[in-house]
Design an enzyme around this catalytic site. Structure first.
Site, mmCIF file in Angstrom:
data_model
loop_
_atom_site.group_PDB
_atom_site.id
_atom_site.type_symbol
_atom_site.label_atom_id
_atom_site.label_comp_id
_atom_site.label_asym_id
_atom_site.label_seq_id
_atom_site.Cartn_x
_atom_site.Cartn_y
_atom_site.Cartn_z
ATOM 1 N N GLU A 35 0.879 -1.549 0.164
ATOM 2 C CA GLU A 35 -0.091 -0.163 0.100
ATOM 3 C C GLU A 35 0.902 1.019 0.288
ATOM 4 O O GLU A 35 1.439 1.317 0.958
ATOM 5 C CB GLU A 35 -1.231 0.275 1.379
ATOM 6 C CG GLU A 35 -2.023 -1.676 1.117
ATOM 7 C CD GLU A 35 -2.617 -0.715 2.542
ATOM 8 O OE1 GLU A 35 -3.380 -0.237 2.860
ATOM 9 O OE2 GLU A 35 -2.438 -2.019 3.582
ATOM 10 N N ARG A 261 5.206 -13.017 9.923
ATOM 11 C CA ARG A 261 5.463 -11.997 9.791
ATOM 12 C C ARG A 261 6.951 -11.510 10.507
ATOM 13 O O ARG A 261 6.801 -12.648 11.737
ATOM 14 C CB ARG A 261 4.605 -10.324 10.386
ATOM 15 C CG ARG A 261 4.587 -10.451 11.666
ATOM 16 C CD ARG A 261 3.343 -9.763 11.850
ATOM 17 N NE ARG A 261 4.547 -7.910 11.294
ATOM 18 C CZ ARG A 261 3.482 -7.199 11.065
ATOM 19 N NH1 ARG A 261 2.158 -7.057 12.201
ATOM 20 N NH2 ARG A 261 3.890 -6.081 10.999
ATOM 21 N N LYS A 271 3.362 1.391 10.229
ATOM 22 C CA LYS A 271 3.974 2.302 9.200
ATOM 23 C C LYS A 271 2.661 3.793 9.484
ATOM 24 O O LYS A 271 3.377 4.830 9.854
ATOM 25 C CB LYS A 271 2.739 1.810 7.795
ATOM 26 C CG LYS A 271 3.867 1.332 7.289
ATOM 27 C CD LYS A 271 3.142 1.139 5.656
ATOM 28 C CE LYS A 271 2.309 0.142 5.207
ATOM 29 N NZ LYS A 271 2.414 0.599 3.679
#
Length: 559
Positions: A35, A261, A271
């Site tokens: 994104e 992850r 983020k």
């Protein structure tokens, strides 16, 4: 590039290879779908290495697709940075860069089809009401009062949303699935919301934008992605993605596989939190060398090979865990030990006068650029009557095992002679201003006769040394899990000593250093010429990592 970075066995590659052998898959097509709402971080590096590595090793393709569904948070600068990071890591995507926004027409058509099939409706609940109606993990949700609107009314309202007739948040389009599902993702999720924002790709064409969940799987299907590799937080979303695929005439059906992850101690990778650090000026931008972003790590001196090696060491599994940051430091040390040229730099200069040399003495030593790399050539070290050594290499009253310089003691200048400290020169305040030493000119390349000199120190010619600004970076946070406690602001765990700036003297060869060139400053650590400030009006070096490898030492003890 080679597949070295993804050579370690992993369950995903094993599964896909079995599918190929069984004839269930012809050409493997993976994708990396960031994104564009921030810079990529070390966790994304693992995903990049995995997705591009799978395609490379299995003879397939890997797409780069920006899942750009929220223009309010997306910027072209993020797109540019992401492309640069992927290329810097050594990977190349298949075909042109792709954008989910390129599929907005098709996604809108499919949303209308869901409405016509009675599987989607326009809802007037606001965000807070929707959370209330959705229920909890232990209680089922309740249907919206507008859940049973007619197909005709829903189509008309959705068209009004598209034409900008309603305010943001006034209406949303939701899928009609199951408000009592134990999986909250299936409790009538949002498909479209109103955004009166200009999109960086499509301009002001759209007043509605699809949700990430509605866009993600269908974009994979449009592109013919065979394997959608996601982190574990998307596992609970897989039934929703499959529901869309089951109820829409998609051209292909990707298979989703989840993996754990990358979590790194002393680090945050959210983020949102990284953006907060930037916006509040805690760090100097997204590529601040203390940031876990790929661009920040690059500026600090990490190499593409070191990051790929680190991701390979971490491996791919479904078991969540936290990786010791010392493993990351080990990866870069291993790379730079073999590939970084050497140089000498005095961080805290202390003048030494070699009293038995004449005032105009100048001697040039040719020394290897790297002790094990003939291809790195040689560098020239001038020796004059006055030199600089590091303050930490001298003590007036040294402890028993201090093998550096002290009054009446000898030490070897690296690549040069043995010297003896004869006198300590102090100012009126009693502070040391200089050392007067004598040189044993018979000790170049050999030990002094009848004496054993254990210490070796680095030095720089006072006449030829160049001034350098050195930024010593440390962990940005002082606790292992800075964002674990939800009741404590993660900013309270900031390490106020994460940046120390010193002004030292480097050997003259450093004048030739180019931006991002990496060095081992002998006896000090590994450093990188800053790509922004280096060479403007001064030489600036960022410390990548110290010489001491705590992780490797711990591993050797455990084995």
């Amino acid at each position: 590039m080679s597949s070295e970075s993804t050579s370690a066995p992993n369950f995903i590659r094993t599964q896909i290879r079995e599918e190929i052998e069984q004839g269930r898959v012809d050409t493997v097509v993976t994708r990396f779908p960031p994104e564009p709402n921030g810079f990529l971080h070390i966790g994304h590096a693992k995903s990049i290495c995995l997705n591009f590595g799978l395609a490379e090793q299995l003879g397939g393709q890997c797409h780069l697709r920006f899942d750009d569904t929220n223009p309010a948070k997306e910027e072209q600068v993020y797109i540019d940075a992401i492309r640069e990071d992927i290329e810097w890591l050594g990977f190349k995507w298949s075909g042109e860069v792709r954008y989910a926004s390129s599929y907005f027409n098709q996604l809108h058509e499919w949303a209308c089809q869901l409405i016509r099939d009675g599987l989607a409706y326009v809802d007037d609940l606001d965000a807070e009401q929707m959370r209330e109606y959705r229920g909890t993990l232990t209680e089922p949700g309740r249907p919206s009062p507008w859940r049973d609107r007619s197909v005709e009314e829903n189509l008309a309202l959705f068209e009004g949303m598209k034409n900008g007739e309603f305010a943001e948040g006034e209406k949303v389009l939701r899928a009609k699935i199951d408000m009592a599902s134990p999986n909250i993702n299936l409790r009538d999720p949002t498909l479209y919301r109103i955004r009166h924002a200009v999109h960086h790709q499509s301009g002001d064409k759209w007043k509605i934008y699809p949700s990430y969940d509605f866009t993600h799987g269908q974009s994979d299907a449009i592109e013919g992605i065979t394997h959608s590799i996601c982190t574990l937080e998307f596992e609970d979303h897989r039934p929703l993605y499959n529901w869309f695929l089951d109820h829409l005439p998609v051209p292909t059906r990707p298979r989703q596989i989840e993996f754990a992850r990358l979590n790194l101690n002393y680090t945050v990778t959210s983020k949102r939190k990284l953006k907060l650090l930037v916006d509040q000026g805690v760090v100097d931008g997204w590529d601040d060398p203390r940031m876990p972003t790929i661009s920040g790590m690059r500026r600090r001196g990490y190499t593409p090979a070191s990051l790929r090696k680190f991701c390979d060491m971490v491996g791919v599994s479904r078991a969540a865990g936290v990786v010791d940051i010392q493993m990351l430091y080990h990866a870069i040390r291993s790379d730079l030990e073999d590939n970084a040229p050497r140089a000498m730099c005095v961080m805290k200069p202390l003048k030494v006068v070699l009293t038995n040399l004449p005032e105009d003495h100048e001697e040039i030593f040719e020394v290897p650029g790297h002790p094990a790399r003939e291809d790195m050539g040689v560098r020239q070290l001038p020796l004059n009557r006055e030199i600089w050594i590091d303050q930490e290499d001298f003590m007036e009253e040294p402890p028993k095992k201090f093998f550096r310089l002290a009054p009446g003691k000898e030490v070897r200048l690296r690549n040069a002679y043995v010297i003896r400290c004869d006198d300590v020169i102090k100012n009126e305040q009693g502070e040391i201003e200089a050392l007067h030493c004598s040189v044993d000119l018979e000790t170049l390349g050999q030990n002094p006769e009848g004496r054993k000199v254990k210490g070796v120190i680095h030095w720089v010619s006072a006449r030829h040394g160049v001034e350098v600004e050195v930024r010593n970076y440390d962990n940005l946070f002082q606790v292992e899990a800075p964002d674990r406690d939800k009741d404590v602001d993660f900013l309270e765990h900031l390490n106020t000593q994460s940046l120390e700036t010193v002004y030292g003297i480097g050997e003259p060869s450093l004048v030739q250093a180019g931006p991002e060139q990496r060095f081992q400053f002998e006896r000090v650590g590994y450093f990188c010429a800053d790509r922004h400030d280096h060479g403007t009006d001064r030489l600036v070096f960022n410390r990548t990592v110290s010489l001491k490898d705590g992780w490797a030492k711990a591993q050797s003890k455990s084995n």
